[in-house]
Design a protein around this motif. Structure first.
Motif, PDB file in Angstrom:
ATOM      1  N   THR A  53       0.824  -1.216   0.000  1.00  0.00           N
ATOM      2  CA  THR A  53       0.000   0.000   0.000  1.00  0.00           C
ATOM      3  C   THR A  53       0.855   1.262   0.000  1.00  0.00           C
ATOM      4  O   THR A  53       0.321   2.371  -0.043  1.00  0.00           O
TER       5      THR A  53
ATOM      6  N   ASP B 100      -6.087   6.162   1.027  1.00  0.00           N
ATOM      7  CA  ASP B 100      -6.525   5.049   0.190  1.00  0.00           C
ATOM      8  C   ASP B 100      -5.886   3.718   0.592  1.00  0.00           C
ATOM      9  O   ASP B 100      -6.259   2.663   0.061  1.00  0.00           O
TER      10      ASP B 100
ATOM     11  N   ALA C 299      -8.274   0.852   2.394  1.00  0.00           N
ATOM     12  CA  ALA C 299      -9.250   0.264   1.471  1.00  0.00           C
ATOM     13  C   ALA C 299      -8.573  -0.730   0.538  1.00  0.00           C
ATOM     14  O   ALA C 299      -9.136  -1.798   0.222  1.00  0.00           O
TER      15      ALA C 299
ATOM     16  N   GLN D 206      -7.974  -3.869   2.564  1.00  0.00           N
ATOM     17  CA  GLN D 206      -9.222  -4.605   2.716  1.00  0.00           C
ATOM     18  C   GLN D 206      -9.519  -5.453   1.481  1.00  0.00           C
ATOM     19  O   GLN D 206      -9.892  -6.626   1.586  1.00  0.00           O
ATOM     20  N   THR D 207      -9.351  -4.872   0.315  1.00  0.00           N
ATOM     21  CA  THR D 207      -9.618  -5.589  -0.927  1.00  0.00           C
ATOM     22  C   THR D 207      -8.651  -6.755  -1.111  1.00  0.00           C
ATOM     23  O   THR D 207      -9.046  -7.850  -1.524  1.00  0.00           O
TER      24      THR D 207
ATOM     25  N   GLU E 204     -12.150 -10.348   6.698  1.00  0.00           N
ATOM     26  CA  GLU E 204     -12.568  -8.950   6.704  1.00  0.00           C
ATOM     27  C   GLU E 204     -11.692  -8.230   7.732  1.00  0.00           C
ATOM     28  O   GLU E 204     -11.489  -8.735   8.841  1.00  0.00           O
TER      29      GLU E 204
ATOM     30  N   ARG F 129     -10.555  -4.503   9.785  1.00  0.00           N
ATOM     31  CA  ARG F 129     -11.036  -3.187  10.230  1.00  0.00           C
ATOM     32  C   ARG F 129      -9.922  -2.452  10.953  1.00  0.00           C
ATOM     33  O   ARG F 129      -9.033  -3.069  11.545  1.00  0.00           O
TER      34      ARG F 129
ATOM     35  N   LEU G 134      -9.033   6.626   8.404  1.00  0.00           N
ATOM     36  CA  LEU G 134      -8.451   6.386   7.082  1.00  0.00           C
ATOM     37  C   LEU G 134      -7.336   7.387   6.776  1.00  0.00           C
ATOM     38  O   LEU G 134      -6.364   7.055   6.085  1.00  0.00           O
TER      39      LEU G 134
END
Length: 230
Positions: free
Chosen positions: A51, A58, A61, A64-65, A72, A74, A81
């Motif tokens: 990342t 960003d 997210a 997460q993908t 999942e 969090r 964020l």
């Protein structure tokens, strides 16, 4: 080259000593030239995800993908964020098992019953943290892991947990690789492995990780077999 040198020896040189007769009972067999040589070239091409090249807002997210097929994830309640989520994940497919090197900041994770219904992945995996700590719950039983300890868990059962910022090694093993030991492994689900054999396995995984970039095609099935045995 050797025969050519012998044939061009000067004629006026005194004769050398008479060579001994070959006393072998059977003639020496020439090595065939058409045998396929073992592949010595490294074969593993790691799949790298990070990342770090993304804008901070960003990053989570994207993580997460990336993790969605398994869990999942969090952010902790005290993070947003805008704080960013620097993380990276490198996967090495050994053809029968997968090794992943991962670094991520603090987060929580869950593999829910709904995720199980939508995911066909039911592998066993072993987690070896280098740094950080984690707490994972399965059926109200929590396993706490820390650096230098091995933790075993099944992706075929729901679980949830949280981790501090950590760097870890993960070993993913297909369930059908242990078809003859399913009951034994089910009893060990979500537990910390200990004892001499756990320490041997830890040393073994460290050794494999150190050699990932040099493994050849001939090495891979042997490594999978040896890992299963351990």
């Amino acid at each position: 080259i050797w025969h050519h040198t012998m044939d061009t020896k000067r004629q006026d040189e005194p004769p050398g000593p008479t060579p001994e007769r070959d006393r072998r009972r059977w003639p020496r067999e020439a090595q065939p030239h058409n045998e396929a040589a073992p592949s010595l070239a490294p074969v593993l091409e790691p799949l790298f995800f990070s990342t770090l090249e993304l804008a901070p807002q960003d990053q989570f997210a994207a993580w997460q993908t990336h993790m969605a097929p398994l869990v999942e994830v969090r952010l902790p309640d005290d993070k947003s964020l805008d704080d960013g989520f620097p993380a990276n994940h490198t996967a090495w497919n050994l053809g029968g098992m997968l090794i992943a090197q991962q670094h991520a900041t603090a987060h929580s994770y869950m593999r829910s019953a709904a995720k199980l219904r939508s995911s066909a992945i039911d592998h066993w995996y072993i987690a070896l943290p280098r740094t950080g700590r984690s707490w994972t719950e399965v059926d109200r039983r929590v396993a706490e892991n820390q650096p230098g300890k091995l933790e075993i868990r099944s992706l075929g059962y729901p679980f949830r947990g949280r981790t501090t910022e950590s760097e870890s090694l993960f070993l993913y093993l297909p369930r059908d690789l242990f078809a003859d030991a399913t009951t034994t492994l089910d009893a060990k689900n979500n537990s910390i492995l200990s004892g001499n054999f756990a320490n041997l396995l830890l040393d073994y995984l460290n050794s494999i990780e150190a050699r990932l970039r040099s493994l050849t095609a001939d090495d891979l099935p042997r490594i999978v077999h040896a890992t299963r045995s351990m």
